[in-house]
Design an enzyme around this catalytic site. Structure first.
Site, PDB file in Angstrom:
ATOM      1  N   LYS A  34      -8.766  35.563 -14.794  1.00 45.03           N
ATOM      2  CA  LYS A  34      -8.876  35.926 -13.615  1.00 45.03           C
ATOM      3  C   LYS A  34      -9.572  37.108 -13.543  1.00 45.03           C
ATOM      4  O   LYS A  34     -10.678  37.324 -12.446  1.00 45.03           O
ATOM      5  CB  LYS A  34      -7.474  36.071 -12.769  1.00 45.03           C
ATOM      6  CG  LYS A  34      -6.919  34.565 -12.515  1.00 45.03           C
ATOM      7  CD  LYS A  34      -5.616  34.709 -12.194  1.00 45.03           C
ATOM      8  CE  LYS A  34      -5.022  33.154 -11.837  1.00 45.03           C
ATOM      9  NZ  LYS A  34      -3.450  33.193 -11.687  1.00 45.03           N
ATOM     10  N   GLN A  50       1.523  36.896 -11.237  1.00 46.02           N
ATOM     11  CA  GLN A  50       1.653  35.631 -12.059  1.00 46.02           C
ATOM     12  C   GLN A  50       2.850  34.988 -12.390  1.00 46.02           C
ATOM     13  O   GLN A  50       3.752  35.580 -12.817  1.00 46.02           O
ATOM     14  CB  GLN A  50       0.835  36.059 -13.597  1.00 46.02           C
ATOM     15  CG  GLN A  50       0.475  34.591 -14.333  1.00 46.02           C
ATOM     16  CD  GLN A  50      -0.594  33.750 -13.611  1.00 46.02           C
ATOM     17  OE1 GLN A  50      -1.464  34.308 -12.988  1.00 46.02           O
ATOM     18  NE2 GLN A  50      -0.075  32.526 -13.662  1.00 46.02           N
ATOM     19  N   ASP A  75      -2.731  34.554  -2.961  1.00 45.89           N
ATOM     20  CA  ASP A  75      -2.352  33.351  -3.491  1.00 45.89           C
ATOM     21  C   ASP A  75      -1.660  32.456  -2.576  1.00 45.89           C
ATOM     22  O   ASP A  75      -1.488  31.224  -2.778  1.00 45.89           O
ATOM     23  CB  ASP A  75      -0.901  33.548  -4.557  1.00 45.89           C
ATOM     24  CG  ASP A  75      -1.538  33.238  -6.085  1.00 45.89           C
ATOM     25  OD1 ASP A  75      -2.458  32.592  -6.371  1.00 45.89           O
ATOM     26  OD2 ASP A  75      -0.707  33.782  -6.815  1.00 45.89           O
TER      27      ASP A  75
END
Ligand code: NDP
Length: 302
Positions: A59, A103, A126
């Site tokens: 990422k 994460q 997200d």
């Protein structure tokens, strides 16, 4: 319909994602020119889970390649919830940060829902915050989880109008199955959500023009479940045990690819299908967040 000689068309998520990333790169450069700073994504990793380390590294690299700033925060596995919450709070107020991604999974003892709830919904790229889940469910603009949004882009690119098509989503997780079903309903498909308690799954799948497999079971969906000509999106990423002498097992999806390809009209491969879309959509969401944060209109068509 599948070509009798070669089988289904392959939906090339890798190529689509590369195109999307190139467009994002141009838009990020325009943003930087106008706003006087690059769009910024903060990625927080707690602990040393090897798969998570790979994802976080990927990422960060993708951000930099698209002309965005990447702020990585790697914390030890024994980080307290209070310390993690205080980092999220700091990032919420950091003007250089447009998107925040923590994460998952978090190490045992850290409450994932509490951490997600602490992220400013307007930086929740997200799309996991309940505010964004709620916005999706009532049709308001918000951040949609990256994997289902990526699947939707591939479907629309392939099929155009989805109105009236029968879709089956296998899996009902908050990050893939449920938002995927919502997006399909919003696109006027008729949607069935299947899960581990569903009866007669093969029969249900056989009726579907669109099959989304998001289960996490290697090659569970067989070729004879697929309606001829259907479009199959395989979200699953499963590593098989290594064959004799090999150090690493093969990656397969939730769909038995060769069997399904012989029947389907179009299908995503694993790897190279949905996977590359997830990071590209994360960049897209970050770019949109940056525009909103700076009081600018997000570019069209991303
Ligand atoms: P979860 O484990 O959270 O959810 C799996 C879902 O599958 C559950 O709803 C479960 O049902 C259902 N399920 C399990 N067994 C069966 C069965 N036998 N028949 C029907 N349904 C079943 O997984 P995720 O949604 O997070 O991920 C799904 C897959 O997608 C995984 O392989 C994951 O690695 C992959 N993935 C890929 C991404 C990408 O970028 N390509 C991103 C995210 C995930 P129930 O609710 O009843 O337990």
């Amino acid at each position: 319909m599948a070509d009798v000689e070669t089988g289904a068309a392959i939906i090339d998520g890798k190529a689509f994602a590369e195109g999307l990333r190139a467009r994002i790169g141009v838009a990020a450069a325009n943003f930087a020119h106008q706003a006087g700073r690059r769009p910024g994504l903060a990625v927080v990793l707690v602990g040393e889970d090897p798969a998570s380390q790979v994802y976080v590294g990927a990422k960060g690299k993708a951000c930099e390649a698209a002309g965005m700033a990447s702020f990585e925060h790697r914390l030890p596995a024994d980080t307290s919830e209070a310390a993690l919450l205080s980092l999220v709070e700091r990032l919420n107020h950091d003007d250089a940060v447009d998107g925040i991604l923590v994460q998952m999974p978090l190490p045992a003892g850290l409450d994932e829902q509490a951490i997600i709830a602490a992220i400013n919904p307007d930086k929740d790229v997200d799309g996991f915050h309940v505010i964004n889940a709620g916005r999706l469910s009532v049709g308001q603009e918000g951040f949609v989880p990256c994997t289902p949004l990526g699947c939707m882009m591939l479907l629309k690119d392939r099929l155009g109008d989805l109105s009236g098509l029968d879709a089956v989503v296998i899996g009902r997780s908050n990050i893939v199955g449920k938002p995927m079903a919502q997006l399909l309903v919003d696109a006027n498909a008729t949607v069935t959500i299947a899960h581990s308690r569903t009866r007669n799954l093969p029969e249900i799948v056989r009726r579907a023009d669109i099959v989304i497999a998001a289960v996490g079971r290697p090659e569970m969906v067989r070729g004879d479940w697929i309606k001829p000509g259907a479009t199959v999106i395989d979200v699953g990423i499963n590593r098989l045990p290594p064959a004799d002498g090999a150090t690493k097992g093969r990656l397969v999806g939730d769909v038995a690819f060769a069997e399904a390809r012989a029947v389907a009209g179009a299908i995503t491969p694993v790897p190279g299908g949905v996977g590359p879309m997830t990071i590209a959509v994360l960049l897209r969401n970050t770019l949109v967040a940056a525009h909103h944060h700076a009081g600018m209109d997000a570019p069209e068509g991303l």
